[in-house]
Write an enzyme that holds these catalytic residues in place. Structure first.
Site, PDB file in Angstrom:
ATOM      1  CE  LYS A  58       8.093 -12.359 -14.408  1.00  0.00           C
ATOM      2  NZ  LYS A  58       8.845 -11.876 -15.544  1.00  0.00           N
ATOM      3  CG  ASN A  83      -0.193  -0.073   2.497  1.00  0.00           C
ATOM      4  OD1 ASN A  83       0.516   0.853   2.848  1.00  0.00           O
ATOM      5  ND2 ASN A  83      -0.309  -1.198   3.208  1.00  0.00           N
ATOM      6  CG  ASP A 141      -6.909  -5.376   6.430  1.00  0.00           C
ATOM      7  OD1 ASP A 141      -6.487  -5.400   7.600  1.00  0.00           O
ATOM      8  OD2 ASP A 141      -7.407  -4.356   5.910  1.00  0.00           O
ATOM      9  CE  LYS A 200     -10.951   0.061  10.748  1.00  0.00           C
ATOM     10  NZ  LYS A 200     -10.182   0.743   9.711  1.00  0.00           N
ATOM     11  N   PRO A 232      -2.771 -11.842  10.222  1.00  0.00           N
ATOM     12  CG  PRO A 232      -0.758 -12.130  11.345  1.00  0.00           C
ATOM     13  CD  PRO A 232      -1.411 -12.308   9.999  1.00  0.00           C
ATOM     14  CG  ASP A 233      -6.208  -6.720  13.718  1.00  0.00           C
ATOM     15  OD1 ASP A 233      -5.386  -6.026  14.361  1.00  0.00           O
ATOM     16  OD2 ASP A 233      -7.230  -6.241  13.199  1.00  0.00           O
ATOM     17  CB  ILE A 234      -0.240  -6.497  14.607  1.00  0.00           C
ATOM     18  CG1 ILE A 234       0.317  -7.300  13.436  1.00  0.00           C
ATOM     19  CG2 ILE A 234       0.832  -6.243  15.663  1.00  0.00           C
ATOM     20  CD1 ILE A 234       1.281  -6.545  12.551  1.00  0.00           C
TER      21      ILE A 234
HETATM   22  O1  PMT Z   1       2.923   6.067   6.561  1.00  0.00           O
HETATM   23  P1  PMT Z   1       2.383   7.398   6.092  1.00  0.00           P
HETATM   24  O2  PMT Z   1       2.541   7.596   4.609  1.00  0.00           O
HETATM   25  O3  PMT Z   1       2.917   8.556   6.894  1.00  0.00           O
HETATM   26  O4  PMT Z   1       0.807   7.394   6.325  1.00  0.00           O
HETATM   27  C1  PMT Z   1       0.307   7.329   7.616  1.00  0.00           C
HETATM   28  C2  PMT Z   1      -0.880   6.357   7.716  1.00  0.00           C
HETATM   29  C3  PMT Z   1      -2.041   6.896   6.884  1.00  0.00           C
HETATM   30  C4  PMT Z   1      -0.472   4.974   7.210  1.00  0.00           C
HETATM   31  C5  PMT Z   1      -1.235   6.278   9.233  1.00  0.00           C
HETATM   32  O5  PMT Z   1      -1.581   7.556   9.713  1.00  0.00           O
HETATM   33  C6  PMT Z   1      -2.401   5.334   9.470  1.00  0.00           C
HETATM   34  O6  PMT Z   1      -3.563   5.694   9.388  1.00  0.00           O
HETATM   35  N1  PMT Z   1      -2.071   4.059   9.800  1.00  0.00           N
HETATM   36  C7  PMT Z   1      -3.038   2.969   9.919  1.00  0.00           C
HETATM   37  C8  PMT Z   1      -3.349   2.435   8.555  1.00  0.00           C
HETATM   38  C9  PMT Z   1      -4.302   1.247   8.579  1.00  0.00           C
HETATM   39  O7  PMT Z   1      -3.896   0.176   8.220  1.00  0.00           O
HETATM   40  O8  PMT Z   1      -5.472   1.508   9.065  1.00  0.00           O
HETATM   41  P2  PMT Z   1      -6.646   0.387   9.253  1.00  0.00           P
HETATM   42  O9  PMT Z   1      -7.827   1.201   9.556  1.00  0.00           O
HETATM   43  O10 PMT Z   1      -6.683  -0.509   8.052  1.00  0.00           O
HETATM   44  O11 PMT Z   1      -6.152  -0.451  10.494  1.00  0.00           O
HETATM   45  C10 PMT Z   1      -6.576  -0.137  11.810  1.00  0.00           C
HETATM   46  C11 PMT Z   1      -5.478  -0.413  12.790  1.00  0.00           C
HETATM   47  O12 PMT Z   1      -5.220  -1.819  12.846  1.00  0.00           O
HETATM   48  C12 PMT Z   1      -4.162   0.254  12.494  1.00  0.00           C
HETATM   49  O13 PMT Z   1      -3.616   0.712  13.710  1.00  0.00           O
HETATM   50  C13 PMT Z   1      -3.304  -0.857  11.921  1.00  0.00           C
HETATM   51  O14 PMT Z   1      -1.905  -0.672  12.214  1.00  0.00           O
HETATM   52  C14 PMT Z   1      -3.856  -2.071  12.642  1.00  0.00           C
HETATM   53  N2  PMT Z   1      -3.765  -3.332  11.877  1.00  0.00           N
HETATM   54  C15 PMT Z   1      -4.458  -3.484  10.713  1.00  0.00           C
HETATM   55  C16 PMT Z   1      -4.399  -4.688  10.056  1.00  0.00           C
HETATM   56  C17 PMT Z   1      -3.622  -5.735  10.576  1.00  0.00           C
HETATM   57  N3  PMT Z   1      -3.519  -6.892   9.944  1.00  0.00           N
HETATM   58  N4  PMT Z   1      -2.942  -5.550  11.725  1.00  0.00           N
HETATM   59  C18 PMT Z   1      -3.009  -4.369  12.386  1.00  0.00           C
HETATM   60  O15 PMT Z   1      -2.367  -4.208  13.434  1.00  0.00           O
END
Ligand code: PMT
Length: 411
Positions: free
Chosen positions: A286, A207, A276, A334, A302-304
């Site tokens: 390849k 991403n 995700d 969330k 896994p959701d960390i």
């Molecule tokens: O890195 P930059 O370019 O500076 O941009 C910053 C940012 C936009 C990436 C940052 O500010 C931000 O919003 N980070 C979270 C991005 C994200 O994955 O959001 P989410 O809404 O999909 O996830 C929610 C939370 O769960 C996040 O804290 C994420 O780290 C966590 N997560 C999500 C999926 C996963 N498999 N494990 C997780 O821990």
């Protein structure tokens, strides 16, 4: 904090007035010492106007030396910062030579010294410069940056001076830890950047996250005296000094590294954009194209964040929510679903969020919310860390309060 700001002769010297402003915004007194070649790139008038002090440059200036000698200046400094630092000044400091005021101060000071190198990428990667960098680091001199990017010479590579707000934040970070920081003695684990989920040996799903937000959070926590472990996906941001780095690639690696780091953590901040989903199988060879379409089978990563919040004794856990619509509503859901202490909601899209230097955010917790208008990610991180520290101590205090037992006589 008293900063002697050395400016040497590179094109990035034109950014020096802005750096002075950034340092002063944070409350620093700045005394500028410039070399004669720096004067080719930036005027004394501009620097004097922004620093509010006469510029020093000549070791033999009797009037200036009478007001404050170079030895007094070396003692006055809480930090000597050279930005931009040319290959020449790095070599001179390594050799111990002191032909001018700036290098004399470097020899005479007991304050920490930090250099923000800026030069053409070939000069930076030259073995002589790299060996000088190593020697300087071995002697405890901090090297801040440089970053990778397009350069004044028209080429692209590592050698561009770090952004001025990041240099200023790092300087405060380096001189922090004097027992005054909000997070003194605390351990903070931060995740940052994207993850890469391999499809085959040459392709992956990822991403747009640059890591800037997470790195700024890590620096801001360190500036408040915390021991910081930064678990980072692949990014092009310079490693902040004074922070333990763990570099990972995939969501599974980030999960393992986070859980390895989390046992002693007081606070966990998940700023990473973790995948995700990942391909069910990583192909060993390849994938060859043919004339038909193709589909990829994906499984959940896994959701960390949720896994840390679900630990028996979780740290104070802060998530981020990147949303393109219904930002606050989705973020609050969330917060509740993942049982977090706080979540930082930010709108992301084509013109905001990922990769930009600025961000707008709303911090949400169970019974409150605070809006942060658009600002640089460095400034936003500083304010977020102050808010996180405030809530962390409020939660810790309520957990350590003795439970009130009510004894009633009326039963
Ligand atoms: O890195 P930059 O370019 O500076 O941009 C910053 C940012 C936009 C990436 C940052 O500010 C931000 O919003 N980070 C979270 C991005 C994200 O994955 O959001 P989410 O809404 O999909 O996830 C929610 C939370 O769960 C996040 O804290 C994420 O780290 C966590 N997560 C999500 C999926 C996963 N498999 N494990 C997780 O821990």
């Amino acid at each position: 904090m008293n900063v002697v700001l050395g400016i040497t002769g590179g094109i990035a010297a034109y950014k020096a007035p802005d750096l002075v402003r950034r340092l002063r915004e944070r409350g620093a007194e700045v005394q500028i010492v410039m070399t004669s070649s720096a004067e080719e790139f930036v005027t004394r008038t501009a620097l004097q106007a922004v620093s509010g002090k006469p510029i020093r440059s000549n070791l033999w200036d009797k009037e200036a030396e009478a007001a404050m000698s170079h030895i007094e200046l070396a003692r006055w400094a809480d930090m000597v910062l050279i930005a931009p630092a040319t290959a020449e000044v790095m070599a001179r400091i390594v050799s111990g030579g002191a032909p001018d005021l700036l290098t004399t101060i470097c020899l005479a000071t007991e304050a920490p010294i930090a250099l923000a190198p800026a030069m053409n990428h070939v000069m930076w990667s030259n073995p002589a410069t790299q060996s000088n960098r190593e020697v300087l680091e071995e002697r405890g001199i901090h090297i801040i940056g440089p970053e990778v990017g397009s350069q004044a010479c028209g080429e692209t590579g590592a050698g561009r001076m770090l952004k001025t707000d990041l240099i200023a934040a790092t300087v405060f970070n380096l001189t922090g830890g004097k027992g005054e920081g909000l997070l003194e003695g605390r351990t903070v684990v931060v995740t940052a950047g994207p993850t890469r989920e391999a499809i085959d040996p040459v392709r992956y799903i990822t991403n747009r996250s640059s890591g800037k937000m997470g790195y700024a959070i890590a620096s801001a926590a360190a500036a408040q005296g915390a021991s910081v472990i930064l678990v980072s996906g692949p990014v092009n941001v310079s490693e902040p000094p004074g922070i333990d780095m763990v570099n990972v690639e995939s969501a599974e690696e980030m999960y393992a590294a986070t859980h390895e780091a989390i046992s002693d953590a007081d606070i966990f901040i998940a700023a990473a954009a973790v995948a995700d989903y990942r391909p069910t199988d990583i192909l060993q060879q390849k994938i060859k194209k043919n004339n038909e379409g193709m589909s990829l089978e994906l499984v959940r990563c896994p959701d960390i964040l949720a896994s840390v919040a679900a630990l028996d004794a979780p740290p104070f856990t802060v998530g981020f929510a990147a949303e393109t619509e219904n930002v606050i509503r989705y973020a609050r859901s969330k917060l509740e679903k993942k049982k977090l202490d706080m979540i930082v909601a930010n709108r992301v899209g084509r013109d905001c969020g990922f990769d930009y230097d600025e961000n707008t955010a709303n911090a949400l917790w169970c019974d409150g919310e605070k809006a942060f208008p658009k600002s640089s990610k460095v400034d936003l991180a500083r304010k977020l860390i102050e808010l996180v520290a405030e809530h962390f101590y409020a939660v810790s205090a309520s957990e350590t309060q003795p439970k009130l037992t009510i004894i009633s006589n009326n039963d």
